[in-house]
Enzyme design. Structure first.
Site, short mmCIF file in Angstrom:
data_model
loop_
_atom_site.label_atom_id
_atom_site.label_comp_id
_atom_site.label_asym_id
_atom_site.label_seq_id
_atom_site.Cartn_x
_atom_site.Cartn_y
_atom_site.Cartn_z
N LYS A 35 0.88 -1.15 0.04
CA LYS A 35 0.06 0.11 0.02
C LYS A 35 0.97 1.14 -0.04
O LYS A 35 1.27 1.63 0.94
CB LYS A 35 -0.95 -0.01 1.11
CG LYS A 35 -2.08 1.10 0.98
CD LYS A 35 -2.60 1.64 2.20
CE LYS A 35 -1.88 2.83 2.79
NZ LYS A 35 -1.61 4.16 1.80
N GLY A 47 7.23 5.24 7.34
CA GLY A 47 6.39 6.55 7.64
C GLY A 47 6.57 7.26 8.86
O GLY A 47 7.65 7.11 9.64
N SER A 48 5.47 7.77 9.44
CA SER A 48 5.68 8.67 10.62
C SER A 48 5.78 7.79 11.91
O SER A 48 5.26 6.70 11.96
CB SER A 48 4.60 9.55 10.83
OG SER A 48 3.23 8.83 10.85
N THR A 49 6.20 8.18 13.05
CA THR A 49 6.34 7.69 14.17
C THR A 49 4.72 7.32 14.88
O THR A 49 4.56 6.32 15.34
CB THR A 49 7.09 8.34 15.33
OG1 THR A 49 8.43 8.33 14.73
CG2 THR A 49 7.22 7.96 16.71
N ARG A 50 3.89 8.38 14.68
CA ARG A 50 2.61 8.11 15.00
C ARG A 50 2.04 6.92 14.30
O ARG A 50 1.25 6.19 15.18
CB ARG A 50 1.94 9.49 14.72
CG ARG A 50 0.33 9.46 15.17
CD ARG A 50 -0.17 10.76 14.76
NE ARG A 50 -0.53 10.84 13.37
CZ ARG A 50 -1.71 10.06 12.63
NH1 ARG A 50 -2.59 9.67 13.43
NH2 ARG A 50 -1.59 10.23 11.15
N GLU A 101 10.32 1.73 10.01
CA GLU A 101 11.26 2.79 9.65
C GLU A 101 10.51 4.03 9.70
O GLU A 101 9.48 4.38 8.96
CB GLU A 101 11.65 2.61 8.21
CG GLU A 101 12.22 1.40 7.84
CD GLU A 101 13.60 1.26 8.27
OE1 GLU A 101 14.60 2.02 8.63
OE2 GLU A 101 14.10 -0.13 8.33
N CYS A 135 13.68 11.85 5.89
CA CYS A 135 13.52 11.18 7.18
C CYS A 135 14.95 11.45 7.82
O CYS A 135 14.97 11.74 9.09
CB CYS A 135 13.41 9.71 7.43
SG CYS A 135 14.58 8.87 6.11
N GLU A 158 9.60 16.40 14.67
CA GLU A 158 9.69 16.52 12.95
C GLU A 158 9.06 17.36 12.23
O GLU A 158 7.79 17.35 12.60
CB GLU A 158 9.81 15.23 12.83
CG GLU A 158 10.17 14.76 11.21
CD GLU A 158 9.90 13.45 10.84
OE1 GLU A 158 8.78 12.87 10.96
OE2 GLU A 158 10.76 12.98 10.15
P1 NAD Z 1 2.50 8.51 7.57
O1 NAD Z 1 2.93 7.82 8.51
O2 NAD Z 1 1.65 9.57 7.18
O3 NAD Z 1 2.10 7.59 6.04
C1 NAD Z 1 2.84 6.49 5.79
C2 NAD Z 1 1.95 5.53 5.38
O4 NAD Z 1 1.40 5.05 6.29
C3 NAD Z 1 1.10 5.95 4.03
O5 NAD Z 1 1.01 4.92 3.08
C4 NAD Z 1 -0.33 6.12 4.74
O6 NAD Z 1 -1.39 6.02 4.17
C5 NAD Z 1 -0.06 4.89 5.88
N1 NAD Z 1 -1.18 5.23 7.04
C6 NAD Z 1 -1.54 6.26 7.69
N2 NAD Z 1 -2.33 5.93 8.47
C7 NAD Z 1 -2.32 4.68 8.78
C8 NAD Z 1 -3.12 3.56 9.51
N3 NAD Z 1 -3.88 4.26 10.40
N4 NAD Z 1 -2.95 2.45 9.35
C9 NAD Z 1 -2.22 1.66 8.49
N5 NAD Z 1 -1.41 2.73 7.29
C10 NAD Z 1 -1.57 3.93 7.45
O7 NAD Z 1 3.89 9.37 6.84
P2 NAD Z 1 4.18 10.11 5.62
O8 NAD Z 1 3.77 11.40 5.61
O9 NAD Z 1 3.78 9.34 4.14
O10 NAD Z 1 5.97 9.99 5.47
C11 NAD Z 1 6.43 10.92 6.23
C12 NAD Z 1 7.16 10.11 7.37
O11 NAD Z 1 7.97 9.09 6.89
C13 NAD Z 1 8.26 11.32 8.15
O12 NAD Z 1 8.06 10.96 9.64
C14 NAD Z 1 9.46 10.76 7.79
O13 NAD Z 1 10.40 10.91 8.83
C15 NAD Z 1 9.25 9.12 7.58
N6 NAD Z 1 10.14 8.46 6.89
C16 NAD Z 1 10.96 7.57 7.58
C17 NAD Z 1 12.15 6.85 6.85
C18 NAD Z 1 12.79 5.93 7.49
O14 NAD Z 1 13.54 5.02 6.67
N7 NAD Z 1 12.97 5.81 8.67
C19 NAD Z 1 12.10 6.96 5.57
C20 NAD Z 1 11.19 8.19 4.65
C21 NAD Z 1 10.10 8.54 5.50
#
Ligand code: NAD
Length: 495
Positions: A189, A242-245, A265, A300, A399
């Site tokens: 996804k 994605g995000s820590t949240r 990650e 990130c 962040e």
């Molecule tokens: P995000 O957490 O908002 O979304 C990431 C993914 O999770 C998306 O596909 C989103 O649709 C999905 N998602 C959102 N809510 C969900 C839920 N309740 N259940 C399942 N999936 C859900 O993050 P973003 O805005 O897409 O990306 C930015 C974040 O990613 C930043 O915090 C960045 O630091 C992090 N990031 C980390 C790395 C790493 O390697 N550590 C690399 C790139 C980005």
């Protein structure tokens, strides 16, 4: 490199498909629902994207599981599986300009970064990982005579990957290449904000010989498609960037369902330590500017917190602001542009909010400032540096994921380490020093998955990428990535 006009012409010639890719073909979402994909540089609609939900997830996971059980991919001879993934790498290379344009249009990254980083890294990731497939051996344990214990790596089954929008193609490659290489079926996804390159990748995977059902892509929102995948009982591993949240929510979903393994990650707030024995302040400043302004700060590992030693502060700040002035937001399809727009208006608002809070809490604006948004002209932010910052300020703690840099001061090495580690995150860190002992000493004490000495952001497929603390647990890239997608099996035989 193509000219601006040539990139524009290519972007206008592409036929964009936003349907889901399930079992080897494009399909509308079961509900028939779609949502628009918007180009953040122009605010024009690019395509209608299938809004997948629980019903599509059930179909895709079921297909993936049947494909896994059939053995058509999971039990393919390693050499054959390697050749299929090598062919996929070749196909990506043949379509490299198309992939570069897709991500640039979808999320605003500059075309020059796509050409220099994302696309070649993606090709290398598939090639390097494919080559591992027939070079990794099992083990025979040193047990007593009369027994033999075999330890083997087995695919886990169905891997769900959930990826972000900031490096759309590359983040997909870092998950999908090792998951497929290990023999799993994958349901991906991608982010709802940038999924076009993932869908094109799936089409090419079929052309390369990845069997139907082994690689499926479900575009859709996190709280619908993402949540349904994370809660699914037939998903065995969940790999997330994605995000820590959201990372925290996925751990809960795993606990509420089948205790699937969850690899995370997540976010970062990487520190950048500039010591007074750094022998090239101009180089340190130029790289420090790139470490926060490239990809508009939507990185990130962006070094968003600078700690500079008191004695060189003035000199360093002068070089830093000079370097920042070279980052000029513009049309990301122009090969001379080094900063594109933020991914959407929400991200632009976030940047605005953090700049306001940094200044309200006592920071001094050195350059940039609040974005000046003009409706219909894209979500552009300015490279912004705020000095006189400290770890108590909100914009230094949280962040931002945008081009906003905090500059703080330190006096001693111990203080620098303490300030760097005073964060919930632990993804990357950079150190600038000409003292080899200090470089090693500080690297050891920094709480992060990656440390760069006298550089930032470098790495290739041979080294692991990932963080500690609230930045996550898993590692992408290198042989260690394969560990996430395999089970260890022990077979004990009495001879
Ligand atoms: P995000 O957490 O908002 O979304 C990431 C993914 O999770 C998306 O596909 C989103 O649709 C999905 N998602 C959102 N809510 C969900 C839920 N309740 N259940 C399942 N999936 C859900 O993050 P973003 O805005 O897409 O990306 C930015 C974040 O990613 C930043 O915090 C960045 O630091 C992090 N990031 C980390 C790395 C790493 O390697 N550590 C690399 C790139 C980005």
């Amino acid at each position: 490199m193509k000219s601006h006009a040539e990139w524009k012409a290519l972007s206008e010639s592409l036929i964009l498909n936003g349907q889901a890719y399930i079992n080897g073909s494009f399909q509308a979402a079961v509900s028939g629902e779609t949502f628009p994909s918007i180009n953040p540089a122009t605010e024009a609609k690019l395509a209608d994207i299938a809004s997948c939900d629980q019903a599509d997830v059930d179909i895709a996971v079921d297909n993936a599981l049947q494909t896994f059980r059939s053995g058509v991919w999971s039990e393919m001879a390693p050499k054959e599986r390697k050749n299929v993934l090598l062919k996929l790498a070749d196909l990506i290379e043949q379509h490299q300009d198309e992939f570069a344009v897709l991500d640039t249009m979808d999320m605003g990254k500059s075309i020059s970064e796509m050409v220099a980083i994302d696309v070649p890294d993606t090709i290398d990731c598939f090639r390097w990982t494919a080559e591992c497939i027939d070079k990794i051996y099992g083990e025979i344990a040193p047990t007593a005579p009369g027994t033999m214990a075999l330890i083997s790596h087995e695919p886990v089954g169905v891997v769900a990957a959930i990826t972000p929008w900031n490096y759309p193609l590359m983040m997909v490659a870092w998950k999908v290449a090792p998951a497929l290489a290990a023999g799993n079926s994958v349901v991906l996804k991608p982010s709802e904000k940038a999924c076009l390159s993932a869908l094109r990748l799936a089409e090419l995977a079929t052309e390369a010989g990845v069997p139907d059902g082994a690689f499926n892509v479900l575009p859709g929102f996190g709280h619908t498609a993402g949540k349904a995948l994370a809660l699914h009982h037939d998903v065995h591993v969940l790999a997330f960037t994605g995000s820590t949240r959201v990372a925290g929510m996925l751990m809960e979903y795993a606990g509420q369902s089948n205790m699937k393994r969850v690899w995370l990650e997540a976010g970062g707030k990487s520190p950048n330590l500039i010591f007074d024995d750094c022998d090239d302040i101009k180089a340190a400043a130029a790289t420090s500017a790139a470490a926060i302004f490239s990809n508009q700060g939507e990185v990130c590992i962006a070094c968003s917190r600078i700690y500079v030693q008191k004695g060189i502060k003035e000199e360093f700040i002068a070089a830093l602001t000079e370097a920042a002035a070279r980052f000029l937001p513009g049309d990301p399809l122009d090969p001379n542009t080094n900063m594109g727009p933020m991914v959407d208006s929400a991200q632009l608002d976030t940047v605005r909010r953090y700049i306001q809070s940094g200044l309200e809490e006592g920071g001094t604006l050195l350059c940039g400032g609040e974005p000046e948004y003009v409706e219909g002209k894209g979500f552009f932010a300015k490279p912004t540096i705020i000095a006189d910052a400290n770890n108590k300020m909100t914009f230094v703690k949280e962040e931002i994921f945008g081009p906003v840099l905090a500059v703080c001061e330190f006096e001693s090495e111990e203080e620098a380490i303490e300030l760097a580690n005073d964060s919930q995150y632990g993804l990357g860190a950079a150190i600038w020093t000409s003292n080899l002992s200090r470089a090693h000493r500080v690297s050891r004490k920094i709480q992060s998955g990656m440390v760069w000495v006298n550089t930032w952001g470098e790495g290739d497929t041979t080294v692991p990428f990932g963080g500690v603390k609230a930045s996550g647990n898993g590692r992408d890239k290198s042989l260690h990535a394969l560990e996430k997608y395999t089970e260890l099996k022990n077979v004990w035989i009495r001879l």
